[in-house]
Structures are given as C-alpha cells and as structure tokens.
Design a protein around this motif. Structure first.
Motif, PDB file in Angstrom:
ATOM      1  N   ARG A 235      15.222  -2.526  -4.797  1.00 27.33           N
ATOM      2  CA  ARG A 235      14.084  -3.169  -5.425  1.00 27.33           C
ATOM      3  C   ARG A 235      13.271  -3.928  -4.381  1.00 27.33           C
ATOM      4  NH1 ARG A 235      12.817  -4.909 -10.637  1.00 27.33           N
ATOM      5  NH2 ARG A 235      11.430  -6.711 -10.692  1.00 27.33           N
ATOM      6  N   LEU A 236      11.961  -3.729  -4.393  1.00 28.54           N
ATOM      7  CA  LEU A 236      11.083  -4.415  -3.462  1.00 28.54           C
ATOM      8  C   LEU A 236      11.018  -5.894  -3.810  1.00 28.54           C
ATOM      9  CD1 LEU A 236       8.131  -1.866  -3.269  1.00 28.54           C
ATOM     10  CD2 LEU A 236       9.793  -2.367  -1.485  1.00 28.54           C
ATOM     11  N   ALA A 237      10.955  -6.710  -2.775  1.00 26.14           N
ATOM     12  CA  ALA A 237      10.907  -8.153  -2.999  1.00 26.14           C
ATOM     13  C   ALA A 237       9.533  -8.594  -3.496  1.00 26.14           C
ATOM     14  CB  ALA A 237      11.259  -8.889  -1.709  1.00 26.14           C
ATOM     15  N   LEU A 238       8.482  -7.977  -2.983  1.00 23.37           N
ATOM     16  CA  LEU A 238       7.117  -8.352  -3.346  1.00 23.37           C
ATOM     17  C   LEU A 238       6.469  -7.206  -4.112  1.00 23.37           C
ATOM     18  CD1 LEU A 238       6.018 -10.015   0.027  1.00 23.37           C
ATOM     19  CD2 LEU A 238       6.884 -11.140  -2.021  1.00 23.37           C
ATOM     20  N   VAL A 239       6.284  -7.391  -5.398  1.00 22.06           N
ATOM     21  CA  VAL A 239       5.716  -6.348  -6.251  1.00 22.06           C
ATOM     22  C   VAL A 239       4.432  -6.858  -6.886  1.00 22.06           C
ATOM     23  CG1 VAL A 239       6.078  -4.926  -8.309  1.00 22.06           C
ATOM     24  CG2 VAL A 239       7.973  -5.361  -6.741  1.00 22.06           C
ATOM     25  N   VAL A 240       3.398  -6.027  -6.853  1.00 23.34           N
ATOM     26  CA  VAL A 240       2.120  -6.344  -7.485  1.00 23.34           C
ATOM     27  C   VAL A 240       2.092  -5.696  -8.863  1.00 23.34           C
ATOM     28  CG1 VAL A 240      -0.380  -6.052  -7.350  1.00 23.34           C
ATOM     29  CG2 VAL A 240       0.931  -6.537  -5.282  1.00 23.34           C
ATOM     30  N   ALA A 241       1.732  -6.448  -9.867  1.00 20.77           N
ATOM     31  CA  ALA A 241       1.644  -5.885 -11.217  1.00 20.77           C
ATOM     32  C   ALA A 241       0.454  -4.936 -11.298  1.00 20.77           C
ATOM     33  CB  ALA A 241       1.487  -7.001 -12.244  1.00 20.77           C
ATOM     34  N   PRO A 242       0.640  -3.721 -11.823  1.00 25.94           N
ATOM     35  CA  PRO A 242      -0.489  -2.788 -11.968  1.00 25.94           C
ATOM     36  C   PRO A 242      -1.532  -3.351 -12.939  1.00 25.94           C
ATOM     37  CG  PRO A 242       1.623  -1.677 -12.282  1.00 25.94           C
ATOM     38  CD  PRO A 242       1.900  -3.137 -12.308  1.00 25.94           C
TER      39      PRO A 242
ATOM     40  N   SER B 297      -4.365   3.221  -5.819  1.00 19.28           N
ATOM     41  CA  SER B 297      -4.869   1.851  -5.737  1.00 19.28           C
ATOM     42  C   SER B 297      -3.718   0.851  -5.784  1.00 19.28           C
ATOM     43  CB  SER B 297      -5.838   1.598  -6.895  1.00 19.28           C
ATOM     44  OG  SER B 297      -6.202   0.235  -6.973  1.00 19.28           O
ATOM     45  N   TRP B 298      -2.788   1.091  -6.683  1.00 17.50           N
ATOM     46  CA  TRP B 298      -1.629   0.193  -6.815  1.00 17.50           C
ATOM     47  C   TRP B 298      -0.801   0.192  -5.543  1.00 17.50           C
ATOM     48  CZ3 TRP B 298       3.758   1.591  -8.446  1.00 17.50           C
ATOM     49  CH2 TRP B 298       4.532   0.453  -8.715  1.00 17.50           C
ATOM     50  N   VAL B 299      -0.569   1.354  -4.965  1.00 23.43           N
ATOM     51  CA  VAL B 299       0.192   1.447  -3.717  1.00 23.43           C
ATOM     52  C   VAL B 299      -0.516   0.674  -2.602  1.00 23.43           C
ATOM     53  CG1 VAL B 299       0.947   3.018  -1.882  1.00 23.43           C
ATOM     54  CG2 VAL B 299       1.343   3.618  -4.281  1.00 23.43           C
ATOM     55  N   ASP B 300      -1.841   0.834  -2.511  1.00 20.29           N
ATOM     56  CA  ASP B 300      -2.590   0.116  -1.474  1.00 20.29           C
ATOM     57  C   ASP B 300      -2.462  -1.401  -1.639  1.00 20.29           C
ATOM     58  OD1 ASP B 300      -3.395   2.484  -0.376  1.00 20.29           O
ATOM     59  OD2 ASP B 300      -5.473   2.372  -1.077  1.00 20.29           O
ATOM     60  N   ARG B 301      -2.545  -1.879  -2.866  1.00 19.63           N
ATOM     61  CA  ARG B 301      -2.464  -3.327  -3.084  1.00 19.63           C
ATOM     62  C   ARG B 301      -1.041  -3.844  -2.807  1.00 19.63           C
ATOM     63  NH1 ARG B 301      -3.564  -5.895  -7.675  1.00 19.63           N
ATOM     64  NH2 ARG B 301      -2.960  -4.186  -9.077  1.00 19.63           N
ATOM     65  N   MET B 302      -0.053  -2.997  -3.102  1.00 18.84           N
ATOM     66  CA  MET B 302       1.325  -3.377  -2.780  1.00 18.84           C
ATOM     67  C   MET B 302       1.515  -3.430  -1.260  1.00 18.84           C
ATOM     68  SD  MET B 302       3.994  -3.009  -5.436  1.00 18.84           S
ATOM     69  CE  MET B 302       4.835  -1.453  -5.269  1.00 18.84           C
ATOM     70  N   ALA B 303       0.886  -2.489  -0.554  1.00 21.19           N
ATOM     71  CA  ALA B 303       1.006  -2.464   0.902  1.00 21.19           C
ATOM     72  C   ALA B 303       0.412  -3.742   1.506  1.00 21.19           C
ATOM     73  CB  ALA B 303       0.310  -1.228   1.464  1.00 21.19           C
ATOM     74  N   LEU B 304      -0.739  -4.148   0.988  1.00 23.87           N
ATOM     75  CA  LEU B 304      -1.354  -5.371   1.485  1.00 23.87           C
ATOM     76  C   LEU B 304      -0.478  -6.585   1.194  1.00 23.87           C
ATOM     77  CD1 LEU B 304      -5.100  -4.781   0.508  1.00 23.87           C
ATOM     78  CD2 LEU B 304      -4.131  -4.825   2.806  1.00 23.87           C
ATOM     79  N   ARG B 305       0.104  -6.608   0.010  1.00 18.97           N
ATOM     80  CA  ARG B 305       0.956  -7.745  -0.379  1.00 18.97           C
ATOM     81  C   ARG B 305       2.190  -7.820   0.515  1.00 18.97           C
ATOM     82  NH1 ARG B 305       2.914 -11.817  -1.114  1.00 18.97           N
ATOM     83  NH2 ARG B 305       3.479 -12.925  -3.027  1.00 18.97           N
ATOM     84  N   ASN B 306       2.696  -6.664   0.938  1.00 16.89           N
ATOM     85  CA  ASN B 306       3.902  -6.618   1.769  1.00 16.89           C
ATOM     86  C   ASN B 306       3.592  -6.583   3.264  1.00 16.89           C
ATOM     87  OD1 ASN B 306       6.607  -6.137   0.050  1.00 16.89           O
ATOM     88  ND2 ASN B 306       4.872  -5.214  -1.027  1.00 16.89           N
ATOM     89  N   GLY B 307       2.298  -6.513   3.606  1.00 18.52           N
ATOM     90  CA  GLY B 307       1.907  -6.517   5.008  1.00 18.52           C
ATOM     91  C   GLY B 307       2.352  -5.292   5.773  1.00 18.52           C
ATOM     92  N   CYS B 308       2.222  -4.115   5.151  1.00 19.13           N
ATOM     93  CA  CYS B 308       2.646  -2.880   5.808  1.00 19.13           C
ATOM     94  C   CYS B 308       1.709  -1.737   5.406  1.00 19.13           C
ATOM     95  CB  CYS B 308       4.076  -2.531   5.423  1.00 19.13           C
ATOM     96  SG  CYS B 308       4.305  -2.242   3.655  1.00 19.13           S
ATOM     97  N   PRO B 309       1.717  -0.613   6.127  1.00 15.14           N
ATOM     98  CA  PRO B 309       0.900   0.541   5.747  1.00 15.14           C
ATOM     99  C   PRO B 309       1.346   1.115   4.410  1.00 15.14           C
ATOM    100  CG  PRO B 309       1.636   0.727   8.023  1.00 15.14           C
ATOM    101  CD  PRO B 309       2.420  -0.396   7.405  1.00 15.14           C
ATOM    102  N   ALA B 310       0.458   1.845   3.767  1.00 16.23           N
ATOM    103  CA  ALA B 310       0.774   2.433   2.465  1.00 16.23           C
ATOM    104  C   ALA B 310       1.952   3.398   2.556  1.00 16.23           C
ATOM    105  CB  ALA B 310      -0.448   3.150   1.892  1.00 16.23           C
TER     106      ALA B 310
END
Length: 370
Positions: free
Chosen positions: A8-15, A23-36
């Motif tokens: 389970r990912l520690a930082l999850v963005v609610a869709p 779009s959701w993957v991109d926002r999760m990547a930004l939240r986790n500070g990593c590439p998509a």
C-alpha cells in the motif's frame, strides 16, 4: 501460486469525480515526488521495459486483477478505478469489444474506429485551473465539444506548439517517463527534445450559446445513463442513440458544402466543418473512413452534435423523416449520380427504419466512391 500484490502506498491522492486514470496517476506522482512510471510500477500495472514507457490500453481498459492490485496499493475501490478508464463508456458512446491489454493491434483498431482519443484529450482550461490539474475522462470523447459549466469550447491544440493537447511528443501517444515529473497544468509536449511549457489555464477559449452548453449536458447525461435516450419520441438504448448521431453526422459530411446553409452553426463552425471534410486524407477504409472519422476539433464536434441532436429530437417518426430529407437532398446534390439516392429511400421507407437506413447506406464504401 499466490499472487504478490504491491505494498500500500503511503501517500495516496483521492480520485476526483469523473477524473481520468492518467490524470490520477500524474497527481499521485506529484504527491509522492516521483515520475509517473514509478507510480504505475507500484500500482502493479504492466509497462514496457524502455527508457520511456506506457502500458498498452493505458487508461482505456483494465483487467480485474489490475483493479484489485491498485485497490490493495491505494485503498481506492476497483469500481472507482474502472470508472476512471474509458471502458466505463463501453456500450453507450463507445464500443470497446475486443480491446485487450497488451494487444497493440486491438488498441489501434479501436482508436481508429471509435470517436475517442485514447492517448489525447480536449480540455477546459478554466476547469483545469480550478481543480488544480484534474483531467476529466469525458474530455477524451469525440463528442466532447463544450464545457457545460463555463459555456466555452474545449481546447484541442496548444497555441504555442500546435500539438494536440496531451497527445505526446509531436502528436504521438505520450509515454510514461522514468525521469520527468508530470505537469498537469502545462502542455508538456516534446518537440525536438524540448518540452513545451505552455500553461494550459492561460489558453484563451471561445464562448458558446447556452444551447450548445445544454446539448453537451444532454450528451453527458445519456452517456452516464442519467437520462433516457430518445429518437423521434421513442426510448432507445444509449448505444443506438449515439449510432444514430454518428449516422446523421456522416450524412451531414456527405453533403458538404451544399449542406452548410442548412446548419444551425456559426460561420466559423461551418468553415471548420468544410475545411475538415475537404482536408481529410482517405485512409484504408476509403471514403467510409473519411466521413466516419471522429471530429478533429471541438468546433466541428459542436456543429455536428447540434444537427444530429436536432434530428433525434423530432417528436414523431414523420418529423424525423422531414428533418433528414434536406440533409439527404444536399448529399444527393453533392454526389449526384455517383452514389445511392438516399433522398428517395428516406422518403419511401418505414420511418422507424430511417436512421438504420442512413447508417447502413453511408457505410457501404462501394457506393460512396467518386
């Protein structure tokens, strides 16, 4: 053998409601500070092993086991995950039968056949700015033309690089980078190694009438089964309704330019339709592909949608015939004796079969050749 699911990912963005999977993957990547790509790998989605990768059918269809893996990694339910993919529209505005994850040919055939952008999207810059970078999945549909909330045309092209929005490097399908961070509020197209940094919220938009906004809202409600689909006052399935709209749009295209004075569309819309029909390349489907392709711009989509909805909204079968006959007459004038006489057939057939007749007639390539 037991399948090992990702942790389970520690930082999850609610869709967001109606958000696309990419779009959701991109926002999760930004939240986790990593590439998509890193997020996709953590979610358990198969990707190609190369420097820049993307999954075949990415954001289009998904498999149950993938949905379960994503649910395990994020806590987001499989139903919500599936709802972010285009397959949520399967059976209504889209027919994705035969599309399989990992099967490049099945994806290619479906993208060429359906009125949809698998790897691109239109966009409302105002909505995107207000949401902080949420891209809606319905913006990918060929019938996506107008933002019902802001009453503006959706944007097709980046004004700086002239590449279709979200399409990718020089118009090719975008891939998932191992190194670049997503930029949901910027164009991001790759041209000769440079990244276009045009801020999408700063792209100007064109206002439309409340009529066009209401028509787009109607389409969205039929797509999501919140409103019954009607043709000549009779309830039909959403799939039948959209097939009828496409058939009418094909008939309109057949009649260009003679049909233009009959259209309830501004002059720029008529000009865009004429330019699109005149500039379309003939593909392997011949004229069928030319007249049956998805509208390339939101302006053309809005014009075709207005005509098609006006036809479908006829109160009776006789009124339906009456609304189709001028379009058929324009098509007859354009094609003269080199094509079947749709006008005569429309006038003499049983009204309940009119749309089926039009759809069948315009799809026979042997009768449409010049």
């Amino acid at each position: 053998m037991m399948t090992v699911r990702p942790r389970r990912l520690a930082l999850v963005v609610a869709p967001a409601s109606g958000e696309s999977f990419a779009s959701w993957v991109d926002r999760m990547a930004l939240r986790n500070g990593c590439p998509a790509w890193a997020i996709i790998e953590a979610l358990g989605v198969d990707v190609r092993a190369s420097s820049d990768v993307r999954s075949l059918a990415y954001g289009v269809v998904t498999m149950p086991e993938t949905c379960r893996a994503i649910e395990a990694a994020t806590g987001v339910s499989s139903e919500v995950v599936r709802g972010m993919h285009l397959e949520v529209f399967d059976g209504s505005v889209l027919d994705l039968a035969g599309v399989r994850v990992g099967d490049k040919e099945s994806v290619r055939r479906a993208e060429g056949r359906e009125w949809v952008q698998f790897f691109g999207s239109r966009v409302c810059p105002t909505c995107l700015a207000a949401s902080g970078g949420v891209w809606l999945v319905w913006w990918k549909l060929g019938w996506a033309a107008v933002c019902p909330e802001h009453r503006t045309l959706l944007v097709d092209l980046c004004p700086r690089c002239r590449v279709s929005v979200r399409r990718g490097p020089a118009g090719r399908p975008a891939r998932l980078s191992r190194s670049r961070m997503p930029a949901p509020l910027r164009c991001g197209a790759l041209l000769s190694g440079a990244v276009c940094d045009q801020p999408i919220p700063q792209i100007g938009t064109s206002s439309v009438s409340s009529k066009f906004a209401d028509q787009q809202q109607l389409v969205l409600e039929v797509v999501t089964h919140r409103r019954s689909a009607l043709i000549a006052g009779q309830v039909v399935s959403a799939g039948q309704w959209f097939a009828a709209l496409k058939a009418t749009a094909m008939l309109v295209r057949l009649g260009v330019p003679e049909v233009l004075p009959l259209l309830d569309a501004p002059l720029d819309g008529q000009g865009a339709l004429a330019a699109e029909v005149g500039g379309q390349r003939w593909n392997r489907a011949g004229p069928v592909g030319r007249f049956g392709m998805a509208p390339r711009t939101a302006l053309v989509a809005a014009g075709l949608l207005a005509v098609a909805l006006e036809v479908a909204a006829a109160e009776s079968e006789s009124a339906l015939v009456a609304r189709l006959m001028p379009l058929a007459a324009a098509a007859r004038m354009r094609w003269k004796e080199r094509r079947p006489d749709l006008l005569t057939q429309v006038a003499t057939c049983a009204p309940s079969n009119v749309i089926r007749l039009v759809s069948g007639s315009v799809s026979r390539r042997s009768r449409l050749r010049r």
